[in-house]
Design a protein around this motif. Sequence first.
Motif, PDB file in Angstrom:
ATOM      1  N   PHE A  51     -37.146 -27.495  -9.479  1.00 13.04           N
ATOM      2  CA  PHE A  51     -36.380 -26.293  -9.858  1.00 13.04           C
ATOM      3  C   PHE A  51     -36.490 -25.104  -8.825  1.00 13.04           C
ATOM      4  CE2 PHE A  51     -36.297 -22.245 -12.350  1.00 13.04           C
ATOM      5  CZ  PHE A  51     -34.949 -22.188 -12.881  1.00 13.04           C
ATOM      6  N   PHE A  52     -37.652 -25.139  -8.460  1.00 10.61           N
ATOM      7  CA  PHE A  52     -37.891 -24.122  -7.532  1.00 10.61           C
ATOM      8  C   PHE A  52     -37.030 -24.183  -6.059  1.00 10.61           C
ATOM      9  CE2 PHE A  52     -41.452 -24.099 -10.088  1.00 10.61           C
ATOM     10  CZ  PHE A  52     -42.080 -22.590 -10.348  1.00 10.61           C
ATOM     11  N   GLU A  53     -36.651 -25.292  -5.927  1.00  9.34           N
ATOM     12  CA  GLU A  53     -35.786 -25.445  -4.625  1.00  9.34           C
ATOM     13  C   GLU A  53     -34.351 -24.647  -4.835  1.00  9.34           C
ATOM     14  OE1 GLU A  53     -35.135 -29.706  -4.153  1.00  9.34           O
ATOM     15  OE2 GLU A  53     -37.334 -29.994  -3.672  1.00  9.34           O
ATOM     16  N   HIS A  54     -34.047 -24.362  -5.757  1.00  8.90           N
ATOM     17  CA  HIS A  54     -32.758 -23.495  -6.121  1.00  8.90           C
ATOM     18  C   HIS A  54     -32.797 -22.471  -7.081  1.00  8.90           C
ATOM     19  CE1 HIS A  54     -31.866 -25.573 -10.012  1.00  8.90           C
ATOM     20  NE2 HIS A  54     -32.533 -26.725  -9.259  1.00  8.90           N
ATOM     21  N   ALA A  55     -33.888 -21.729  -7.147  1.00  8.61           N
ATOM     22  CA  ALA A  55     -34.352 -20.733  -8.173  1.00  8.61           C
ATOM     23  C   ALA A  55     -35.280 -19.804  -7.428  1.00  8.61           C
ATOM     24  CB  ALA A  55     -34.636 -21.317  -9.266  1.00  8.61           C
ATOM     25  N   ASP A  56     -35.201 -18.457  -7.515  1.00 10.15           N
ATOM     26  CA  ASP A  56     -36.331 -17.720  -7.371  1.00 10.15           C
ATOM     27  C   ASP A  56     -37.050 -17.285  -8.953  1.00 10.15           C
ATOM     28  OD1 ASP A  56     -35.126 -17.238  -4.663  1.00 10.15           O
ATOM     29  OD2 ASP A  56     -33.921 -15.465  -5.766  1.00 10.15           O
ATOM     30  N   ASP A  77     -31.444 -18.875 -11.294  1.00 11.62           N
ATOM     31  CA  ASP A  77     -31.375 -20.173 -10.855  1.00 11.62           C
ATOM     32  C   ASP A  77     -29.880 -20.153 -10.339  1.00 11.62           C
ATOM     33  OD1 ASP A  77     -30.269 -23.007 -10.808  1.00 11.62           O
ATOM     34  OD2 ASP A  77     -30.974 -23.511 -12.711  1.00 11.62           O
ATOM     35  N   HIS A  78     -29.953 -20.426  -8.774  1.00 11.53           N
ATOM     36  CA  HIS A  78     -28.835 -20.190  -8.120  1.00 11.53           C
ATOM     37  C   HIS A  78     -27.575 -21.021  -8.338  1.00 11.53           C
ATOM     38  CE1 HIS A  78     -30.764 -16.745  -5.845  1.00 11.53           C
ATOM     39  NE2 HIS A  78     -31.742 -17.614  -5.598  1.00 11.53           N
ATOM     40  N   LEU A  79     -28.147 -22.149  -8.812  1.00 11.25           N
ATOM     41  CA  LEU A  79     -26.937 -23.319  -9.155  1.00 11.25           C
ATOM     42  C   LEU A  79     -26.292 -22.902 -10.580  1.00 11.25           C
ATOM     43  CD1 LEU A  79     -28.732 -26.739  -8.737  1.00 11.25           C
ATOM     44  CD2 LEU A  79     -26.901 -25.588  -7.150  1.00 11.25           C
ATOM     45  N   ALA A  80     -27.196 -22.223 -11.438  1.00 13.29           N
ATOM     46  CA  ALA A  80     -26.366 -21.724 -12.652  1.00 13.29           C
ATOM     47  C   ALA A  80     -25.415 -20.436 -12.241  1.00 13.29           C
ATOM     48  CB  ALA A  80     -27.475 -21.399 -13.829  1.00 13.29           C
ATOM     49  N   VAL A  81     -26.001 -19.467 -11.529  1.00 13.52           N
ATOM     50  CA  VAL A  81     -25.339 -18.178 -11.184  1.00 13.52           C
ATOM     51  C   VAL A  81     -23.983 -18.592 -10.526  1.00 13.52           C
ATOM     52  CG1 VAL A  81     -25.312 -16.472  -9.488  1.00 13.52           C
ATOM     53  CG2 VAL A  81     -27.402 -16.719 -10.706  1.00 13.52           C
ATOM     54  N   PRO A  91     -22.180 -15.576 -12.228  1.00 12.11           N
ATOM     55  CA  PRO A  91     -22.709 -14.618 -11.535  1.00 12.11           C
ATOM     56  C   PRO A  91     -23.561 -13.376 -12.120  1.00 12.11           C
ATOM     57  CG  PRO A  91     -20.579 -15.129 -10.753  1.00 12.11           C
ATOM     58  CD  PRO A  91     -20.688 -16.030 -11.911  1.00 12.11           C
ATOM     59  N   GLY A  92     -24.659 -13.099 -11.864  1.00 10.45           N
ATOM     60  CA  GLY A  92     -24.945 -11.909 -12.259  1.00 10.45           C
ATOM     61  C   GLY A  92     -26.151 -12.203 -13.490  1.00 10.45           C
ATOM     62  N   THR A  93     -26.286 -13.613 -13.900  1.00 12.86           N
ATOM     63  CA  THR A  93     -26.854 -13.889 -14.934  1.00 12.86           C
ATOM     64  C   THR A  93     -28.204 -14.511 -14.550  1.00 12.86           C
ATOM     65  OG1 THR A  93     -25.058 -14.730 -16.328  1.00 12.86           O
ATOM     66  CG2 THR A  93     -27.059 -15.530 -16.820  1.00 12.86           C
ATOM     67  N   GLY A  94     -29.371 -13.767 -15.109  1.00 15.06           N
ATOM     68  CA  GLY A  94     -30.840 -14.027 -14.692  1.00 15.06           C
ATOM     69  C   GLY A  94     -31.474 -14.486 -16.115  1.00 15.06           C
ATOM     70  N   ASN A  95     -32.644 -15.283 -16.126  1.00 14.49           N
ATOM     71  CA  ASN A  95     -33.480 -15.442 -17.057  1.00 14.49           C
ATOM     72  C   ASN A  95     -34.852 -15.150 -17.134  1.00 14.49           C
ATOM     73  OD1 ASN A  95     -31.877 -18.421 -16.007  1.00 14.49           O
ATOM     74  ND2 ASN A  95     -30.969 -17.686 -17.898  1.00 14.49           N
ATOM     75  N   TRP A  96     -35.471 -15.166 -18.382  1.00 14.47           N
ATOM     76  CA  TRP A  96     -36.913 -15.178 -18.432  1.00 14.47           C
ATOM     77  C   TRP A  96     -37.173 -16.243 -19.368  1.00 14.47           C
ATOM     78  CZ3 TRP A  96     -38.295 -14.248 -23.491  1.00 14.47           C
ATOM     79  CH2 TRP A  96     -37.297 -13.275 -24.113  1.00 14.47           C
ATOM     80  N   GLY A  97     -38.452 -16.681 -19.514  1.00 16.92           N
ATOM     81  CA  GLY A  97     -39.006 -17.639 -20.363  1.00 16.92           C
ATOM     82  C   GLY A  97     -40.443 -17.830 -20.460  1.00 16.92           C
ATOM     83  N   LEU A  98     -40.883 -18.726 -20.999  1.00 21.04           N
ATOM     84  CA  LEU A  98     -42.320 -19.030 -21.050  1.00 21.04           C
ATOM     85  C   LEU A  98     -43.109 -17.873 -21.496  1.00 21.04           C
ATOM     86  CD1 LEU A  98     -42.634 -20.714 -17.457  1.00 21.04           C
ATOM     87  CD2 LEU A  98     -42.813 -21.814 -19.530  1.00 21.04           C
ATOM     88  N   LYS A 121     -33.216  -7.723  -8.426  1.00 25.04           N
ATOM     89  CA  LYS A 121     -32.399  -8.927  -7.839  1.00 25.04           C
ATOM     90  C   LYS A 121     -31.098  -8.820  -7.853  1.00 25.04           C
ATOM     91  CE  LYS A 121     -36.363 -11.178  -6.399  1.00 25.04           C
ATOM     92  NZ  LYS A 121     -36.549 -11.562  -5.005  1.00 25.04           N
ATOM     93  N   GLY A 122     -30.249  -7.853  -8.341  1.00 24.93           N
ATOM     94  CA  GLY A 122     -28.961  -7.716  -8.462  1.00 24.93           C
ATOM     95  C   GLY A 122     -28.367  -8.288  -9.788  1.00 24.93           C
ATOM     96  N   MET A 123     -29.341  -8.836 -10.728  1.00 22.56           N
ATOM     97  CA  MET A 123     -28.835  -9.426 -12.065  1.00 22.56           C
ATOM     98  C   MET A 123     -28.219  -8.398 -12.812  1.00 22.56           C
ATOM     99  SD  MET A 123     -29.115 -12.549 -11.395  1.00 22.56           S
ATOM    100  CE  MET A 123     -28.815 -12.346  -9.640  1.00 22.56           C
ATOM    101  N   THR A 124     -27.340  -8.634 -13.544  1.00 23.85           N
ATOM    102  CA  THR A 124     -26.619  -7.738 -14.423  1.00 23.85           C
ATOM    103  C   THR A 124     -26.865  -8.174 -16.124  1.00 23.85           C
ATOM    104  OG1 THR A 124     -24.316  -8.819 -14.161  1.00 23.85           O
ATOM    105  CG2 THR A 124     -24.932  -6.724 -12.948  1.00 23.85           C
ATOM    106  N   ARG A 125     -27.135  -9.291 -16.333  1.00 25.35           N
ATOM    107  CA  ARG A 125     -27.176 -10.100 -17.686  1.00 25.35           C
ATOM    108  C   ARG A 125     -28.288 -10.942 -17.650  1.00 25.35           C
ATOM    109  NH1 ARG A 125     -24.186 -14.809 -18.947  1.00 25.35           N
ATOM    110  NH2 ARG A 125     -23.975 -15.027 -21.166  1.00 25.35           N
TER     111      ARG A 125
END
Length: 384
Positions: A51-56, A77-81, A91-98, A121-125
């Motif tokens: 997952f870390f290969e395509h995510a910050d 997740d840049h694949l999700a974005v 675009p603009g969608t980030g996440n939190w978890g754990l 990081k420029g996320m809006t949602r």
Amino acid sequence: MGDVTIQPIGTPRERREFVDLAYRINANDPNWVAPLHMEAMELMTPGKNPFFEHADVQLYLARQDGRTVGRISAHIDHLAVAMDPVQGMGPGTGNWGLLEAESEGIAHALIAQAETWLREKGMTRVLAPMSMSVWEEPGQLTLGHDHPPTVMMGHQPKRYADYIEALGAYQPAKVLRTYELDITRPFPPLIQRIVQSGEKNPRIRIRNVDKSKFDAEAALILDILNDAWSDNWGFVPFTDTEIAYAGKKFKPIVHNDLIMIAEYDGEPVAFMMTLPDLNEAIKPMGGKLFPFNFIKLLLWLRKPRVRTMRVPLMGVRKKLQSSRLASQLAFMMIEYIRRNSVARYGATRGEIGWVLDDNQGMNAIADAIDSKVNKEYTIYEKHL
């Protein structure tokens, strides 16, 4: 009580502290299943989890009076974005978890920190919780706290949903459901007739997977999955590295007679994956494989005897979706696996899911075989 400080983790020791906190906070929950510690560490470690290969990803710890009192991940997740916003991410969608927290105030401080990182990081949602990929443990448990989760499903205290909803700005975006059913009883007469009709159709063939051809069978299933799920809410395609990683993790609990592929006129058009509930085996281990639990696990894996079988994935190619044939193939695979689960593994209970609350086709199939919703996981959204 002193002020709560929240800091990003940066060392292996802090990563271990991040993992260990979940074991301490959930130690008194009889329905929490401690993951194997080595797998929990792997999930959080760049270079091990693809997952870390395509995510910050940024992990945070909360401390108070010298104690660790909470944790959270923030990630993009840049694949999700890159996906179409119609499918929920975009675009603009980030996440939190754990999320783990000793109190509401600590939880709110952690969520605020995750939101700040996402904004920077420029996320809006934000869609949350996601722990971490949509393919891992998405959503906050909001129904079904009274029994343990099955393999690959999450379990969080009810109070965490209360904490999220108390913030006011988070609204439900999707509800993911799991269904349970008594698999010792035959399905209703209508379903039996549909299965029998399919058995008389020479154009239909339902076969077991061949574990001796694991890589080829896995590639076939993922090809059907990517086609079947490509328009679904939340869909993010697997990378080649993730396919190899998932294959390595699944292989020990894959059994030929629990995964079916449906062929129509010789073409593979549908699949159903069923897994014996590994959580039944690891729950007594408390997350530890050594010194002796690894022997118990190896023996269990060789010939599992379980109460529950879980169906985490099934799919029908898009060209057949919404057709009578699609439902017929699904009922045939479910029935064959039901028989095998009872006769060969001693199972008495099945669990299907997760299923999106607005997936009419899958919800109709679940209703038709007399299954009932036993858990719901809510994914919340907020505009940043």
